[in-house]
Design a protein around this motif. Structure first.
Motif, mmCIF file in Angstrom:
data_model
loop_
_atom_site.group_PDB
_atom_site.id
_atom_site.type_symbol
_atom_site.label_atom_id
_atom_site.label_comp_id
_atom_site.label_asym_id
_atom_site.label_seq_id
_atom_site.Cartn_x
_atom_site.Cartn_y
_atom_site.Cartn_z
ATOM 1 N N ILE A 21 0.867 -1.174 0.000
ATOM 2 C CA ILE A 21 0.000 0.000 0.000
ATOM 3 C C ILE A 21 0.906 1.226 0.000
ATOM 4 C CG2 ILE A 21 -1.692 1.351 1.286
ATOM 5 C CD1 ILE A 21 -2.834 -1.186 2.400
ATOM 6 N N VAL A 22 0.723 2.090 -0.981
ATOM 7 C CA VAL A 22 1.522 3.319 -1.088
ATOM 8 C C VAL A 22 0.629 4.481 -0.667
ATOM 9 C CG1 VAL A 22 2.912 4.767 -2.606
ATOM 10 C CG2 VAL A 22 2.771 2.291 -3.022
ATOM 11 N N TYR A 23 1.148 5.309 0.245
ATOM 12 C CA TYR A 23 0.321 6.404 0.770
ATOM 13 C C TYR A 23 1.188 7.613 1.120
ATOM 14 C CZ TYR A 23 2.058 4.547 5.224
ATOM 15 O OH TYR A 23 2.870 4.101 6.257
ATOM 16 N N PRO A 24 0.607 8.819 1.090
ATOM 17 C CA PRO A 24 1.374 10.014 1.499
ATOM 18 C C PRO A 24 1.623 9.989 2.999
ATOM 19 C CG PRO A 24 -0.897 10.589 1.036
ATOM 20 C CD PRO A 24 -0.743 9.158 0.617
ATOM 21 N N LEU A 54 -1.843 -5.905 6.670
ATOM 22 C CA LEU A 54 -1.930 -4.864 5.654
ATOM 23 C C LEU A 54 -3.348 -4.298 5.591
ATOM 24 C CD1 LEU A 54 0.231 -3.709 3.749
ATOM 25 C CD2 LEU A 54 -0.707 -5.141 1.927
ATOM 26 N N ASP A 55 -4.334 -5.132 5.846
ATOM 27 C CA ASP A 55 -5.720 -4.645 5.864
ATOM 28 C C ASP A 55 -5.922 -3.621 6.979
ATOM 29 O OD1 ASP A 55 -6.488 -6.094 3.680
ATOM 30 O OD2 ASP A 55 -7.254 -7.800 4.843
ATOM 31 N N GLU A 56 -5.275 -3.842 8.126
ATOM 32 C CA GLU A 56 -5.374 -2.877 9.224
ATOM 33 C C GLU A 56 -4.758 -1.539 8.824
ATOM 34 O OE1 GLU A 56 -3.990 -4.179 13.001
ATOM 35 O OE2 GLU A 56 -5.125 -6.073 12.955
ATOM 36 N N VAL A 57 -3.653 -1.593 8.084
ATOM 37 C CA VAL A 57 -3.041 -0.357 7.580
ATOM 38 C C VAL A 57 -4.038 0.376 6.683
ATOM 39 C CG1 VAL A 57 -1.212 0.628 6.135
ATOM 40 C CG2 VAL A 57 -0.680 -1.234 7.710
ATOM 41 N N ALA A 58 -4.688 -0.365 5.783
ATOM 42 C CA ALA A 58 -5.673 0.235 4.877
ATOM 43 C C ALA A 58 -6.824 0.855 5.651
ATOM 44 C CB ALA A 58 -6.181 -0.827 3.908
ATOM 45 N N GLN A 59 -7.264 0.189 6.721
ATOM 46 C CA GLN A 59 -8.363 0.714 7.528
ATOM 47 C C GLN A 59 -7.982 2.016 8.219
ATOM 48 O OE1 GLN A 59 -9.387 -2.509 10.155
ATOM 49 N NE2 GLN A 59 -10.016 -3.864 8.463
ATOM 50 N N VAL A 60 -6.778 2.083 8.759
ATOM 51 C CA VAL A 60 -6.312 3.308 9.420
ATOM 52 C C VAL A 60 -6.268 4.454 8.414
ATOM 53 C CG1 VAL A 60 -4.356 4.426 10.565
ATOM 54 C CG2 VAL A 60 -4.985 2.080 11.187
ATOM 55 N N THR A 95 -2.868 3.711 -2.672
ATOM 56 C CA THR A 95 -2.967 2.834 -3.836
ATOM 57 C C THR A 95 -2.345 1.487 -3.508
ATOM 58 O OG1 THR A 95 -0.875 3.695 -4.717
ATOM 59 C CG2 THR A 95 -2.905 4.720 -5.496
ATOM 60 N N ARG A 96 -2.908 0.441 -4.092
ATOM 61 C CA ARG A 96 -2.383 -0.906 -3.915
ATOM 62 C C ARG A 96 -1.373 -1.200 -5.022
ATOM 63 N NH1 ARG A 96 -3.855 -4.530 0.497
ATOM 64 N NH2 ARG A 96 -5.769 -3.672 1.417
ATOM 65 N N PRO A 115 10.602 10.033 0.664
ATOM 66 C CA PRO A 115 10.331 11.472 0.537
ATOM 67 C C PRO A 115 8.870 11.745 0.173
ATOM 68 C CG PRO A 115 11.589 10.676 -1.344
ATOM 69 C CD PRO A 115 11.521 9.549 -0.376
ATOM 70 N N GLY A 116 8.102 12.196 1.146
ATOM 71 C CA GLY A 116 6.715 12.571 0.901
ATOM 72 C C GLY A 116 5.718 11.439 0.932
ATOM 73 N N LYS A 117 6.183 10.204 0.926
ATOM 74 C CA LYS A 117 5.246 9.082 0.958
ATOM 75 C C LYS A 117 5.908 7.887 1.622
ATOM 76 C CE LYS A 117 6.498 7.412 -3.669
ATOM 77 N NZ LYS A 117 5.976 7.077 -5.026
ATOM 78 N N ALA A 118 5.094 6.865 1.887
ATOM 79 C CA ALA A 118 5.592 5.649 2.520
ATOM 80 C C ALA A 118 4.956 4.453 1.837
ATOM 81 C CB ALA A 118 5.283 5.649 4.012
ATOM 82 N N VAL A 119 5.586 3.289 2.034
ATOM 83 C CA VAL A 119 5.069 2.042 1.464
ATOM 84 C C VAL A 119 4.968 1.019 2.588
ATOM 85 C CG1 VAL A 119 5.403 0.224 -0.243
ATOM 86 C CG2 VAL A 119 6.209 2.545 -0.724
#
Length: 271
Positions: A141-144, A161-167, A176-177, A209-213
């Motif tokens: 999951i890639v997110y800012p 990973l689903d818990e990450v998506a829920q947060v 994005t997946r 930089p600016g995002k995390a995976v």
């Protein structure tokens, strides 16, 4: 009048003497600048053109490239770029990099090869490269990066990973997946050890930089390295590490002897 005639002959003689010719070791002359056989052979050894069917064709193609290069350099000089601060700084940096590279190469080339014991210790200390090397399939999951530190804490505490998506969803953060493969050999030993200790299905976070995976390993394919292939890689790695240690030790030694003066405000903080 006689003096004028003699002076004219002298200038003509000097001019003709300075005119370079394409002969001997000079394979071409571009606006009175030589391209030597040595330059051509060096360029040919490093960059043989695709599609050339014989040595003569390859030599002719490379020579045209050298001529094109020479013309562009001449134009840059005519434009005064070789006098610009940007050029002078980059030229100085390039010269320094070359000298450092030659210093390290001389040290590496004159040093004894690492012993078998050193190579074995390196392999044992880097299982992700050798005995335990694997190809991992990752679900991601890639997110800012969140502005709220509390959200970051919740993501870090997620067990799946689903818990990450829920947060992320609950915090209004779009994500994005993705999926990808990664070779465990590219990971630093400490990172490999941390990931290897995770429970099955537990995610790990890689901020950038600016995002995390956020990633989780969904499949592992063993790809161990052993025998001569492993020894060669370990040997080169030990030599590279030894070269790095040589550089750091030499810098420390040279700094201890050097006189270094700083403008106020530029000195490093005292340790």
């Amino acid at each position: 009048m006689r003096q004028r005639i003699l002076f004219g002959i002298f200038v003509a003689l000097i001019s003709s003497g300075c005119q370079k010719k394409a002969s001997g070791q000079t394979v071409a002359v571009v606006n009175n600048e030589e391209i030597t056989a040595g330059e051509l052979n060096d360029a040919l050894s490093k960059n043989a053109p695709a599609g050339a069917t014989n040595t003569k064709e390859a030599r002719a193609a490379i020579l045209q490239q050298l001529i094109d290069r020479k013309l562009l350099v001449q134009q840059a000089k005519n434009d005064g770029l070789d006098k610009s601060p940007e050029f002078i700084n980059q030229q100085r940096r390039g010269t320094e990099d070359l000298l450092i590279s030659m210093l390290v190469s001389r040290k590496v080339n004159t040093s004894q090869l690492p012993s078998a014991d050193e190579v074995n210790r390196y392999e044992a200390a880097h299982p992700g490269i050798f005995a335990n090397r694997e190809l991992w399939t990752l679900s991601q999951i890639v997110y800012p990066l969140p502005v709220d530190s509390a959200v970051t804490t919740k993501i870090t505490a997620a067990k799946t990973l689903d818990e990450v998506a829920q947060v992320l969803s609950a915090s209004g953060i779009q994500s994005t997946r993705a999926s990808r493969q990664i070779d465990s050999a590219v990971l630093p030993p400490t990172i490999y050890a941390q990931i290897s200790r995770l429970r099955e299905g537990e995610p790990f976070i890689a901020p950038g930089p600016g995002k995390a995976v956020a990633s989780v390993i969904t499949a592992r394919k063993p790809q161990p390295l052993s025998g001569d292939q492993a020894r060669q890689i370990a040997l080169q790695s030990v030599r590279r590490d030894n070269a790095g240690k040589f550089v750091q030790d030499r810098i420390k030694e040279l700094k201890a002897k050097a006189k270094i003066e700083y403008q106020p405000g530029f000195a490093p903080p005292k340790s």
